[in-house]
Design a protein around this motif. Structure first.
Motif, PDB file in Angstrom:
ATOM      1  N   HIS A  68      -7.031  -2.480   7.358  1.00  9.19           N
ATOM      2  CA  HIS A  68      -6.686  -1.332   6.533  1.00  9.19           C
ATOM      3  C   HIS A  68      -7.668  -1.254   5.369  1.00  9.19           C
ATOM      4  CE1 HIS A  68      -2.139  -1.478   7.708  1.00  9.19           C
ATOM      5  NE2 HIS A  68      -2.915  -1.058   8.685  1.00  9.19           N
ATOM      6  N   HIS A  79      -3.906   5.679   8.517  1.00  8.50           N
ATOM      7  CA  HIS A  79      -2.807   4.860   9.010  1.00  8.50           C
ATOM      8  C   HIS A  79      -1.511   5.467   8.487  1.00  8.50           C
ATOM      9  CE1 HIS A  79      -0.972   1.213  10.602  1.00  8.50           C
ATOM     10  NE2 HIS A  79      -0.165   1.295   9.574  1.00  8.50           N
ATOM     11  N   HIS A 135       2.448   3.826   6.197  1.00 15.57           N
ATOM     12  CA  HIS A 135       2.120   2.518   5.629  1.00 15.57           C
ATOM     13  C   HIS A 135       2.405   2.550   4.133  1.00 15.57           C
ATOM     14  CE1 HIS A 135       0.253  -1.386   5.579  1.00 15.57           C
ATOM     15  NE2 HIS A 135      -0.453  -1.025   4.531  1.00 15.57           N
ATOM     16  N   ASP A 136       3.532   1.965   3.735  1.00 14.57           N
ATOM     17  CA  ASP A 136       3.886   2.014   2.316  1.00 14.57           C
ATOM     18  C   ASP A 136       3.531   0.742   1.563  1.00 14.57           C
ATOM     19  OD1 ASP A 136       5.795   0.389   3.460  1.00 14.57           O
ATOM     20  OD2 ASP A 136       7.507   1.567   2.786  1.00 14.57           O
ATOM     21  N   HIS A 137       3.064  -0.285   2.252  1.00 15.24           N
ATOM     22  CA  HIS A 137       2.646  -1.527   1.593  1.00 15.24           C
ATOM     23  C   HIS A 137       1.349  -1.284   0.836  1.00 15.24           C
ATOM     24  CE1 HIS A 137       1.861  -5.788   0.974  1.00 15.24           C
ATOM     25  NE2 HIS A 137       0.664  -5.596   1.478  1.00 15.24           N
ATOM     26  N   ASP A 141      -7.181   3.151   9.033  1.00 19.81           N
ATOM     27  CA  ASP A 141      -7.370   2.093  10.030  1.00 19.81           C
ATOM     28  C   ASP A 141      -8.863   1.924  10.222  1.00 19.81           C
ATOM     29  OD1 ASP A 141      -4.859   1.167  10.794  1.00 19.81           O
ATOM     30  OD2 ASP A 141      -4.527   2.891  12.106  1.00 19.81           O
ATOM     31  N   HIS A 169      -4.603   6.933   0.326  1.00 16.74           N
ATOM     32  CA  HIS A 169      -3.887   6.515   1.535  1.00 16.74           C
ATOM     33  C   HIS A 169      -4.643   5.326   2.157  1.00 16.74           C
ATOM     34  CE1 HIS A 169      -6.863   9.440   3.085  1.00 16.74           C
ATOM     35  NE2 HIS A 169      -6.957   8.585   4.076  1.00 16.74           N
ATOM     36  N   TRP A 170      -4.142   4.843   3.285  1.00 16.71           N
ATOM     37  CA  TRP A 170      -4.792   3.734   3.991  1.00 16.71           C
ATOM     38  C   TRP A 170      -5.387   4.222   5.285  1.00 16.71           C
ATOM     39  CZ3 TRP A 170      -5.552  -0.552   1.339  1.00 16.71           C
ATOM     40  CH2 TRP A 170      -4.741  -0.765   0.231  1.00 16.71           C
ATOM     41  N   HIS A 199      -4.068  -6.593   8.847  1.00 13.61           N
ATOM     42  CA  HIS A 199      -2.631  -6.339   8.922  1.00 13.61           C
ATOM     43  C   HIS A 199      -2.271  -5.946  10.351  1.00 13.61           C
ATOM     44  CE1 HIS A 199       0.999  -4.329   6.730  1.00 13.61           C
ATOM     45  NE2 HIS A 199       1.355  -4.913   7.851  1.00 13.61           N
ATOM     46  N   ASP A 200      -1.437  -6.749  10.993  1.00 13.24           N
ATOM     47  CA  ASP A 200      -0.946  -6.452  12.341  1.00 13.24           C
ATOM     48  C   ASP A 200      -2.067  -6.197  13.351  1.00 13.24           C
ATOM     49  OD1 ASP A 200       1.661  -6.745  11.468  1.00 13.24           O
ATOM     50  OD2 ASP A 200       1.941  -4.606  11.088  1.00 13.24           O
ATOM     51  N   HIS A 225      -1.849  -2.890  -0.364  1.00 15.15           N
ATOM     52  CA  HIS A 225      -2.720  -4.049  -0.269  1.00 15.15           C
ATOM     53  C   HIS A 225      -3.448  -4.245  -1.600  1.00 15.15           C
ATOM     54  CE1 HIS A 225      -2.107  -4.627   3.973  1.00 15.15           C
ATOM     55  NE2 HIS A 225      -2.419  -3.374   4.210  1.00 15.15           N
TER      56      HIS A 225
END
Length: 99
Positions: free
Chosen positions: A89, A58, A61-63, A98, A95-96, A84-85, A65
């Motif tokens: 994730h 993904h 994506h800087d959030h 999908d 990293h994240w 998320h959306d 979780h």
């Protein structure tokens, strides 16, 4: 869009749907149901495993979780997915992905 493998979940007599007792998770153009640490979806009269068809990072994506981040956490196999959306994730190698 994440590609999803079409793998039929055999020997699954339970029908998922509203009020079936499993957590419903919106996912792209359908709804997944969390069942025994994996995701099921109803498809053409049978139940499929709804799993990613490969490794999809993904981007942008800087959030971060984590517990209490405000997104629904769902146990998935050996890790936790965060809703998320409209997609899931999962943390992977810094990293994240999908899911």
């Amino acid at each position: 869009m994440v590609s999803v493998a079409h793998t039929t979940h055999t020997d699954h007599p339970h029908t998922h749907g509203s009020g079936c007792g499993h957590v419903a998770v919106p996912h792209a153009d359908h709804v997944d149901f969390v069942h025994d640490g994996h995701f099921h979806r109803e498809h053409d009269g049978h139940t499929d495993e709804c799993e990613p068809g490969g490794h999809v990072t993904h981007e942008g994506h800087d959030h971060q979780h984590q517990a209490g981040c405000g997104h629904v956490a769902v146990p998935h196999g050996d890790h936790v997915d965060y809703i998320h959306d409209g997609h899931r994730h999962a943390a992977h190698a810094g990293h994240w992905d999908d899911h």
